[in-house]
Motif scaffolding. Structure first.
Motif, PDB file in Angstrom:
ATOM      1  N   HIS A 237       0.821  -1.213   0.000  1.00 22.25           N
ATOM      2  CA  HIS A 237       0.000   0.000   0.000  1.00 22.25           C
ATOM      3  C   HIS A 237       0.857   1.266   0.000  1.00 22.25           C
ATOM      4  O   HIS A 237       0.584   2.203  -0.752  1.00 22.25           O
ATOM      5  CB  HIS A 237      -0.952  -0.024   1.199  1.00 22.25           C
TER       6      HIS A 237
ATOM      7  N   LYS B  10       2.313   2.309  -3.347  1.00 21.85           N
ATOM      8  CA  LYS B  10       1.369   2.844  -4.334  1.00 21.85           C
ATOM      9  C   LYS B  10       1.356   4.373  -4.333  1.00 21.85           C
ATOM     10  O   LYS B  10       0.890   4.978  -5.283  1.00 21.85           O
ATOM     11  CB  LYS B  10      -0.025   2.266  -4.100  1.00 21.85           C
ATOM     12  N   ARG B  11       1.897   4.978  -3.278  1.00 19.53           N
ATOM     13  CA  ARG B  11       2.051   6.437  -3.268  1.00 19.53           C
ATOM     14  C   ARG B  11       3.061   6.897  -4.311  1.00 19.53           C
ATOM     15  O   ARG B  11       3.015   8.016  -4.783  1.00 19.53           O
ATOM     16  CB  ARG B  11       2.545   6.923  -1.901  1.00 19.53           C
ATOM     17  N   TYR B  12       4.014   6.038  -4.640  1.00 20.91           N
ATOM     18  CA  TYR B  12       5.142   6.412  -5.474  1.00 20.91           C
ATOM     19  C   TYR B  12       5.175   5.723  -6.832  1.00 20.91           C
ATOM     20  O   TYR B  12       5.888   6.166  -7.723  1.00 20.91           O
ATOM     21  CB  TYR B  12       6.448   6.101  -4.730  1.00 20.91           C
ATOM     22  N   LEU B  13       4.457   4.634  -6.966  1.00 18.60           N
ATOM     23  CA  LEU B  13       4.498   3.841  -8.189  1.00 18.60           C
ATOM     24  C   LEU B  13       3.145   3.852  -8.890  1.00 18.60           C
ATOM     25  O   LEU B  13       2.111   3.894  -8.245  1.00 18.60           O
ATOM     26  CB  LEU B  13       4.851   2.386  -7.866  1.00 18.60           C
ATOM     27  N   THR B  14       3.196   3.766 -10.187  1.00 17.89           N
ATOM     28  CA  THR B  14       1.977   3.632 -10.971  1.00 17.89           C
ATOM     29  C   THR B  14       2.094   2.343 -11.766  1.00 17.89           C
ATOM     30  O   THR B  14       3.057   2.161 -12.526  1.00 17.89           O
ATOM     31  CB  THR B  14       1.805   4.822 -11.936  1.00 17.89           C
ATOM     32  N   ALA B  15       1.136   1.460 -11.585  1.00 18.90           N
ATOM     33  CA  ALA B  15       1.126   0.200 -12.318  1.00 18.90           C
ATOM     34  C   ALA B  15       0.055   0.272 -13.407  1.00 18.90           C
ATOM     35  O   ALA B  15      -0.892   1.056 -13.307  1.00 18.90           O
ATOM     36  CB  ALA B  15       0.817  -0.959 -11.370  1.00 18.90           C
ATOM     37  N   ALA B  16       0.216  -0.558 -14.408  1.00 21.26           N
ATOM     38  CA  ALA B  16      -0.805  -0.663 -15.445  1.00 21.26           C
ATOM     39  C   ALA B  16      -2.106  -1.135 -14.787  1.00 21.26           C
ATOM     40  O   ALA B  16      -2.072  -1.842 -13.780  1.00 21.26           O
ATOM     41  CB  ALA B  16      -0.363  -1.664 -16.498  1.00 21.26           C
ATOM     42  N   PRO B  17      -3.242  -0.749 -15.337  1.00 22.26           N
ATOM     43  CA  PRO B  17      -4.514  -1.228 -14.767  1.00 22.26           C
ATOM     44  C   PRO B  17      -4.586  -2.759 -14.815  1.00 22.26           C
ATOM     45  O   PRO B  17      -4.080  -3.384 -15.759  1.00 22.26           O
ATOM     46  CB  PRO B  17      -5.576  -0.615 -15.688  1.00 22.26           C
ATOM     47  N   ASN B  18      -5.212  -3.338 -13.803  1.00 25.07           N
ATOM     48  CA  ASN B  18      -5.325  -4.798 -13.749  1.00 25.07           C
ATOM     49  C   ASN B  18      -5.989  -5.369 -14.994  1.00 25.07           C
ATOM     50  O   ASN B  18      -5.637  -6.458 -15.442  1.00 25.07           O
ATOM     51  CB  ASN B  18      -6.072  -5.229 -12.489  1.00 25.07           C
TER      52      ASN B  18
ATOM     53  N   GLU C  40     -12.927  -5.116 -11.043  1.00 22.50           N
ATOM     54  CA  GLU C  40     -12.309  -3.789 -11.001  1.00 22.50           C
ATOM     55  C   GLU C  40     -13.349  -2.675 -11.024  1.00 22.50           C
ATOM     56  O   GLU C  40     -13.170  -1.656 -10.352  1.00 22.50           O
ATOM     57  CB  GLU C  40     -11.319  -3.623 -12.164  1.00 22.50           C
TER      58      GLU C  40
END
Length: 191
Positions: A83, A86-94, A121
């Motif tokens: 968690h 997630k403040r610092y990283l951006t992942a592709a949408p599931n 989602e």
């Protein structure tokens, strides 16, 4: 695509999903859990909880279980991002990750998996709401079990999981998880 290519694509996804049996739920490291549960272990109990919650809430238990089984399959490619990360990283949408994962599967298989992940989602159907509650409730239950094993710093997982619950049945089960003993099931019936 030939039938052999379809089978190979499906088997590729099956092998990839097997990685989840070895991939740890990394957020528990922050609580001091040295060997946390795997993503597959989490998904198994999430599916079981989801089936039960679905029955209690009048949702489709089979559909909810499927959503629960698939809800973290993307983590073979993007890992279990804690968690705080997630403040610092951006992942592709599931949904995008899933589409890539099942691209080689037979179209009927890809369609079923893509639709289930999109439904989870979106979080709008009763089944998706129940599946999301199952995910949060499983985290709460795991925190209670880790606390019982001597891990002291799990209250934030309990609090955040409980606050995210939407259904009345999930709240009732959370209350029971917080008041029952983790090994009460060992007592003889009617004891």
């Amino acid at each position: 695509m030939s039938e052999d290519q379809d089978a190979a694509g499906a088997m590729s996804f099956i092998f990839e999903a097997g990685v989840l049996k070895r991939a740890a739920r990394t957020g528990w490291w922050f609580a001091g859990v040295k060997h946390p549960e795997s993503i597959a272990e989490h998904s198994f109990r999430t599916a079981l909880i989801g089936m039960m919650l679905a029955a209690m809430e009048g949702a489709d238990p089979a559909r909810v279980s499927m959503l629960c089984v698939l809800h973290d399959t993307q983590e073979t490619r993007i890992t279990d991002i804690p968690h705080i990360a997630k403040r610092y990283l951006t992942a592709a949408p599931n949904t995008a990750v899933t589409a890539d994962q099942v691209a080689g599967c037979p179209p009927a298989v890809a369609d079923v998996i893509n639709a289930a992940v999109a439904e989870y989602e979106d979080g709008e159907t009763l089944e998706a709401i129940v599946a999301r509650d199952a995910d949060k409730l499983e985290c709460l239950v795991q925190a209670v079990e880790y606390r019982h094993q001597g891990v002291a710093d799990v209250q934030r997982w309990i609090d955040s999981s409980r606050a995210a619950l939407k259904t009345a049945s999930a709240h009732r089960l959370a209350n029971a998880a917080l008041t029952e003993q983790t090994l009460s099931w060992l007592a003889p019936p009617n004891a």
